[in-house]
Scaffold this motif. Sequence first.
Motif, PDB file in Angstrom:
ATOM      1  N   ASN A 727      57.474  41.425  27.849  1.00  0.00           N
ATOM      2  CA  ASN A 727      58.282  41.460  26.776  1.00  0.00           C
ATOM      3  C   ASN A 727      59.259  39.709  26.744  1.00  0.00           C
ATOM      4  N   GLU A 736      61.203  40.834  30.286  1.00  0.00           N
ATOM      5  CA  GLU A 736      61.100  42.155  30.943  1.00  0.00           C
ATOM      6  C   GLU A 736      59.772  42.400  31.546  1.00  0.00           C
ATOM      7  N   LEU A 738      57.229  45.687  30.632  1.00  0.00           N
ATOM      8  CA  LEU A 738      57.315  46.278  30.007  1.00  0.00           C
ATOM      9  C   LEU A 738      56.510  47.672  29.930  1.00  0.00           C
ATOM     10  N   TYR A 739      55.619  47.139  31.433  1.00  0.00           N
ATOM     11  CA  TYR A 739      54.944  47.894  31.065  1.00  0.00           C
ATOM     12  C   TYR A 739      53.446  47.718  32.195  1.00  0.00           C
ATOM     13  N   ASN A 757      55.771  50.258  18.279  1.00  0.00           N
ATOM     14  CA  ASN A 757      54.698  50.145  19.389  1.00  0.00           C
ATOM     15  C   ASN A 757      53.721  49.738  19.715  1.00  0.00           C
ATOM     16  N   ILE A 777      52.800  52.018  24.269  1.00  0.00           N
ATOM     17  CA  ILE A 777      54.012  51.797  24.860  1.00  0.00           C
ATOM     18  C   ILE A 777      55.067  51.711  24.070  1.00  0.00           C
ATOM     19  N   TYR A 779      57.553  51.078  22.013  1.00  0.00           N
ATOM     20  CA  TYR A 779      58.771  49.371  22.766  1.00  0.00           C
ATOM     21  C   TYR A 779      59.970  49.552  22.954  1.00  0.00           C
ATOM     22  N   HIS A 782      59.590  51.916  26.263  1.00  0.00           N
ATOM     23  CA  HIS A 782      58.764  51.150  27.670  1.00  0.00           C
ATOM     24  C   HIS A 782      57.918  52.811  28.105  1.00  0.00           C
ATOM     25  N   GLN A 783      57.947  54.162  27.171  1.00  0.00           N
ATOM     26  CA  GLN A 783      56.974  55.083  27.721  1.00  0.00           C
ATOM     27  C   GLN A 783      55.988  54.640  27.454  1.00  0.00           C
ATOM     28  N   HIS A 784      54.709  55.786  28.321  1.00  0.00           N
ATOM     29  CA  HIS A 784      53.099  55.524  27.672  1.00  0.00           C
ATOM     30  C   HIS A 784      53.012  56.456  27.479  1.00  0.00           C
TER      31      HIS A 784
END
Length: 1173
Positions: A727, A736, A738-739, A757, A777, A779, A782-784
Amino acid sequence: MVLLWGTLGGVCMLLVQISTAQNTGLIVSDLPNSFFNGGGITTFEGYANQFSEDEASYKMHVAGFYPYDFDIMSMQWDGNNTLYIMDGLSKSILKMEAFDIWMNHTKFGYIYLVHRGLSYTISSRIAYDHLTGNMYWTDALYNWIAVQPVHANDQSNYKILISDQLSTPGAIAVDPNNDRLFWSNHGDSVFIERSDLSGKKRKIIVKNLLWVPDIKCDPDPSKQMIYWADNYRNTLEMSDYDGMNRKVVYRSPNIYLQVSNIAVYKDVLCGSDYDEKFVFCVGIGTGQESWRHEFSFEDPWGMTLLDSKVTTISNPCKDNGCEHICTNSEDGAVCHCKEGYTLNEDKKTCNASHSAHGRGIILSSGNNLCTVDIRVITGVRPNATCLLAWTSNITHIAVAANDSKVIFAAGDELILYDLVTGQNASLVSTGKVSGLVYSWIGGDVFWSESDTGKIKLLSLDSATKTDYTIYSNLNNPRDLAIDPHNEKLFWINTSPQSGALQIETGSFTGSDKKIFQSQLFINPSGLFFDGGLKLLFWISQQKLTYFSKSANFHLNTDHLLNTDTKLLIYKDYSISTKGDNQLTVYSLYDENDKHQYTVDKISDITAFALFDPDIQPKENNKCDIDNGGCEQICIPDGTQGVCECGLGYVLERDAHNCTTVAQSDMFALAVDFNHGLIYQISMNDNPKDKKVSAVDIPQPADPLATAYIPSTQSVIWADYMDDHILNTTLNTNITEILYSPVNYIVASIAVDYSTGNIYYTGLPYSYYIQYSMIGVIHYNSHQHKTLMDNIQYAYSVALHPPKGYMFWIDGAGMVGRANMDGTDPLFLVAYGMTSALAIAVDYKSDKVYYIDGERIDYMNLDGGNRQTLHMNQVAGLSHLGVAGEYVYCTAAYKQEILKIHKTTGLLVTDWMSPVTELGRLETITLYDKSVALPVHQKCSVNNGLCSTFCFPRPNNQRSCGCPEGVSLMADQRTCSGVPKCSMAIKHGKLSDLCSGYVNSTCDYECYPGYLKTLTGKLTCNDHLNWVQQTSVDVNMLCTPSPNVDPLHRKAESQQSDGSISSGTFAATIIVIIIVFIVIIVILVYVMYKRRIVTNMFSHAKFVNSPNVPDEGGPVDDRYTSITDINQPTASANAAGMENPLYEVRNKTAVPDNKDNTLPEQEFRSVDMTAYKY
């Protein structure tokens, strides 16, 4: 001439086909490879602009080299009967006389040497001036451009025309009729530069390039056009001689173009692609491939055109009388002298500048001072020329190359020797010299004395020649090395404490002395600082060693130098000796490129130093030092550097850094794959006023997919090389991660604007993963969560949040649809597609648009009414988006965004002019500030009351989801372990739509008699505190109203809080007793009347009641007052009565999915019979 019969051996040409047709066509060389191919030449007889798939349009002739290999890196035809080649293996320029298109070996003759001593680099090229008979070449290792008459009997008769402000020169072209020389520069900034044929009047004409392997001038000098290949931009391009009217002629469909050489003939531009093993031609005007020939085993590399040369002027050098070299210029003939010579006053004859080579190695053998050609590193035989015999042995040498002077130590003194006059003078008496260096910046000589333990200084500019001690009390200092630009000295010293050898350093003034490296490998010697690489080298453990800044320690290489003790570093090569007459030459980057040469005419080497004015600049070219301090592009300007910025950036006030001004109203966001950039391109209707703004992502980067979140001005993008989804916030330098979807390349990204999301498609690159996937993900956290993992080739994904659908392209030739939580997958298009690439949704008309090869198709959300909107056979359609009444597309062969009317399918012309600096545009995202974003009604409000993922579903429903490994709790909203803010407010309560999860925003209200102390909403922060910019006290959110009697307020508050008065309590008890008696009477009566069927209600169960708990579970009555919940109706089908908070339960209900795993996905196909086209 030197006949290469004994040196290279004979060349046997294997005749394949002989013809007597027109002597014109393409000449292509192929390199030796593992298919028992020693290299060779293939000619294509005929007119290149008439070549076609019909093999009758040309004739092919093949000749192989036997028994020797040749690496023909570049070729030039002289317009008569000679082919010139640059051979990498012999590091030479050779000529083949009596050459014709049929390569008739009875007329071929032999191969002759023109020049020896080139470096073997894949980027060096040759260019022939057919007017004067001069051969120009670039040397990427030596960093120079040189010229030599091809008919010179003296192989040393060459002149280095340009050597300053060059960085890995590669492609080169000449136009003798217009006095123009062109070449490519491949430093931190890649550009094409121009000069006259004498190397003067230099001018940079084309910038924003990536890698240019070859340049050619148009054979028609009146056109004054140049053509070039840029492999990393995937292009063949052209411009005029001033760099104007730049145009992309052709863009390759491959990720990288691998063209090594090009040729121009009339209206076609041809190239050789060594990676894919083919040669091809494209129309200059059409950009379309007109001819291709694929090789089976050969690796085509060199290419030139066999055709007559156009001459529009007479040769000014013909009768000029230049002694060495003559070049053409706008003012007539210009004479030059070969290396080591200077032009006399008559401007024609030459005189030796000094007795040494123009660039060489000054070495001592006993008491003799000698020199050898520096090109010994590329195969020139090291014949020593001795300059001076001294009275005692010479032990150390330093060189002042720009002054043509040599300083050497002999006996107990330092001697200054003038190479031009041959005069010498004693400088100073010394102790036992153990190291000697020269600073060409200040004109100072430094030396170390092992017997006195001192390092001393003497200025050559000083009239008194007084020496100064700058360091003393050293323990046997030796092997002095120098970094003059940073005024640093290095030497080897013995530690007085441990007795171990260590490298020490200090300034020229004698200050800042410190240990540079200790714990050295055994037997260190030959200390040498290379100013180009900015590295300190030495020999230890019989290997080449260097100091690594990144490791902050010294590292041994695999370069075995055996017992050598003396070391030089020059142009990516190490030169070492153990003191005999052998020189070991070793490539720094190729441990197999190692040669040992015997220096003729001497018996030993007691000392040596480099003689090359270019490596002793008084002031470094600013662009050579940290890119001149420029953030992006540094343009050489004398010794200065001028900073510039690339496309989409502007230069800041400091004249060094670049910034970008982000767009916010209406733009397309597109990935430039070749340059590793993301651009915002304005969507106004002025074709010449399209603002292009770069997104300031960290460089280097390899973006492939992108999306945009307007609320935070966030550009979401995927780096396909680093496996990151990132992002970047516009107007900041904040990026940053995110995933990181390990083992997957992210090919497409889409954002659910209801929640923020991020959805993406992942293509596996691991051998162990068989299928592609679609993931999501969160937003904020940042969990998936993986939604689908059984798609064959998930190329592209698009969302329709208001409808609760996601759509995807399967590269196997299908279009899929599922709910946005991944459930209910089906194929809308299951057959009939040829090359499915990208997909987009039109929220306004509820249509799905997608690219299939050369066409854009569309259909309804259910797959119905499938039609073709637009056909384009030349653009190479890539990705698309829909905004308003138009479809916008990126295309592989276009440097612009295409605009297509979504009703008529017509291409809007003159909407955007091509931007030649753009590379290959990939994924595209459209944004218009004036258009409302598509959101889902429930998920867009407080995340649908879900703790983590809120997934839009059809019919205005939603489902909650959790990351992998986390279970959804019984309330079907909360993921286990998810924290909440306190839901209690003194004298008030939070709204019924408040979830209390982190990052949720909520309204609150106060009880009667109390007033709100804050306006606006509260937010639950990461620390589980309610905040409104700053933390708030929930006990102070409601304060007493001044207009209400305190006693009345207290009573109302008690009632609101659930407390009641004693009178009310008594009345309530009486009413309850009366009601209870009435109910008992009624039940007794009913049981009496129906006593026969007393078991009828023994299995009764409530159904279709949204607030009845399942299996005795708790009822969350806080949400029973929500007015927008879809309650079941009597006429509704039970299967469609899903409530967003409580699942409708009936006999076919699905069990709670408590482990948050998706049911096994089964695809079903829609019958498309009615939608065939």
